[in-house]
Design an enzyme around this catalytic site. Sequence first.
Site, PDB file in Angstrom:
ATOM      1  N   ASN A 218      55.412 -17.314  47.191  1.00  0.00           N
ATOM      2  CA  ASN A 218      56.605 -17.208  46.331  1.00  0.00           C
ATOM      3  C   ASN A 218      57.221 -18.546  45.966  1.00  0.00           C
ATOM      4  O   ASN A 218      58.428 -18.644  45.739  1.00  0.00           O
ATOM      5  CB  ASN A 218      57.681 -16.325  46.996  1.00  0.00           C
ATOM      6  CG  ASN A 218      57.120 -14.957  47.339  1.00  0.00           C
ATOM      7  OD1 ASN A 218      56.298 -14.435  46.583  1.00  0.00           O
ATOM      8  ND2 ASN A 218      57.506 -14.415  48.471  1.00  0.00           N
ATOM      9  N   ARG A 219      56.425 -19.591  45.992  1.00  0.00           N
ATOM     10  CA  ARG A 219      56.900 -20.949  45.670  1.00  0.00           C
ATOM     11  C   ARG A 219      57.942 -21.463  46.660  1.00  0.00           C
ATOM     12  O   ARG A 219      58.649 -22.430  46.387  1.00  0.00           O
ATOM     13  CB  ARG A 219      57.480 -21.008  44.238  1.00  0.00           C
ATOM     14  CG  ARG A 219      56.457 -20.659  43.152  1.00  0.00           C
ATOM     15  CD  ARG A 219      55.339 -21.703  43.141  1.00  0.00           C
ATOM     16  NE  ARG A 219      54.377 -21.518  42.061  1.00  0.00           N
ATOM     17  CZ  ARG A 219      53.220 -20.858  42.177  1.00  0.00           C
ATOM     18  NH1 ARG A 219      52.879 -20.290  43.331  1.00  0.00           N
ATOM     19  NH2 ARG A 219      52.389 -20.773  41.162  1.00  0.00           N
ATOM     20  N   LEU A 220      58.057 -20.793  47.823  1.00  0.00           N
ATOM     21  CA  LEU A 220      59.004 -21.282  48.839  1.00  0.00           C
ATOM     22  C   LEU A 220      58.232 -22.187  49.803  1.00  0.00           C
ATOM     23  O   LEU A 220      58.028 -21.866  50.980  1.00  0.00           O
ATOM     24  CB  LEU A 220      59.653 -20.098  49.573  1.00  0.00           C
ATOM     25  CG  LEU A 220      60.450 -19.156  48.666  1.00  0.00           C
ATOM     26  CD1 LEU A 220      61.090 -18.029  49.475  1.00  0.00           C
ATOM     27  CD2 LEU A 220      61.533 -19.939  47.914  1.00  0.00           C
TER      28      LEU A 220
END
Length: 223
Positions: free
Chosen positions: A200-202
């Site tokens: 999630n691009r985290l």
Amino acid sequence: MKIIYIMSQIKNLADLRREYIQPEFNKKVAHKDPIQQFEKWFEEITKVGVEDANAMTLATSSPDGTPSARIVLLKGVEEGNFVFFTNYQSDKGGDMDKNPKVCLNFYWPQLSRQVKINGIAERIEESKSVVYFQSRPRESQIGAWASPQSAPIADRKILEQRFEEMTEKFKSRENIDKPKQWGGYAVVPYSIEFWQGRPNRLHDRLLYVLDENNHWKIQRLAP
Ligand SMILES: Cc1cc2nc3c(=O)[nH]c(=O)nc-3n(C[C@H](O)[C@H](O)[C@H](O)COP(=O)(O)O)c2cc1C
């Protein structure tokens, strides 16, 4: 017409994405010392068996602030410093003579990892450059004599001619001397960031910075 062509290219690029599924990288699992952490990640990427795992982008800047970046090969981590070899009279050499602050960047897509190192580039001892130069294949040694790295040349023939001339010059010599203008730099790091791709691009980003007492402090950065 041209604009439509470019836009279709951009659309394709925008579709190029993937999920990063690596496990968490946090202060608990990270080594307190960034050099040991680097060595761990380097060992892991080497085990994956990728080519040029030691290729890193070296960014320098000229006195007027013009940035320049190119790939060089990491040839060792000595006493916590990142060592590579090049021509001292090259463009990058000229940049580092005037502004020794540099940035190194490794990208290892197979493990979704990036390492960014900021530091000060220093020429290594001449004797160490000699030892490394002597370990190189003979053709690479002759190549170092033949190429005035970064200087404009009229055509490839000139380069090949110089290679022939140098081959002739050294033909009776078992060992080829190191050219004076060729040698190593050690980048003495003052900050090192480890980036681990996550879902999630985290992504996980841990930044190590040297404090005034020469101790490494770790902080997490937002992705
Ligand atoms: C995979 C790869 C490895 C390279 N390794 C080195 C290196 O270790 N030393 C070097 O001087 N140039 C190396 N080069 C060439 C540099 O990227 C660059 O073209 C050259 O050093 C001249 O840079 P400059 O004109 O900015 O000084 C490498 C290039 C590639 C693509």
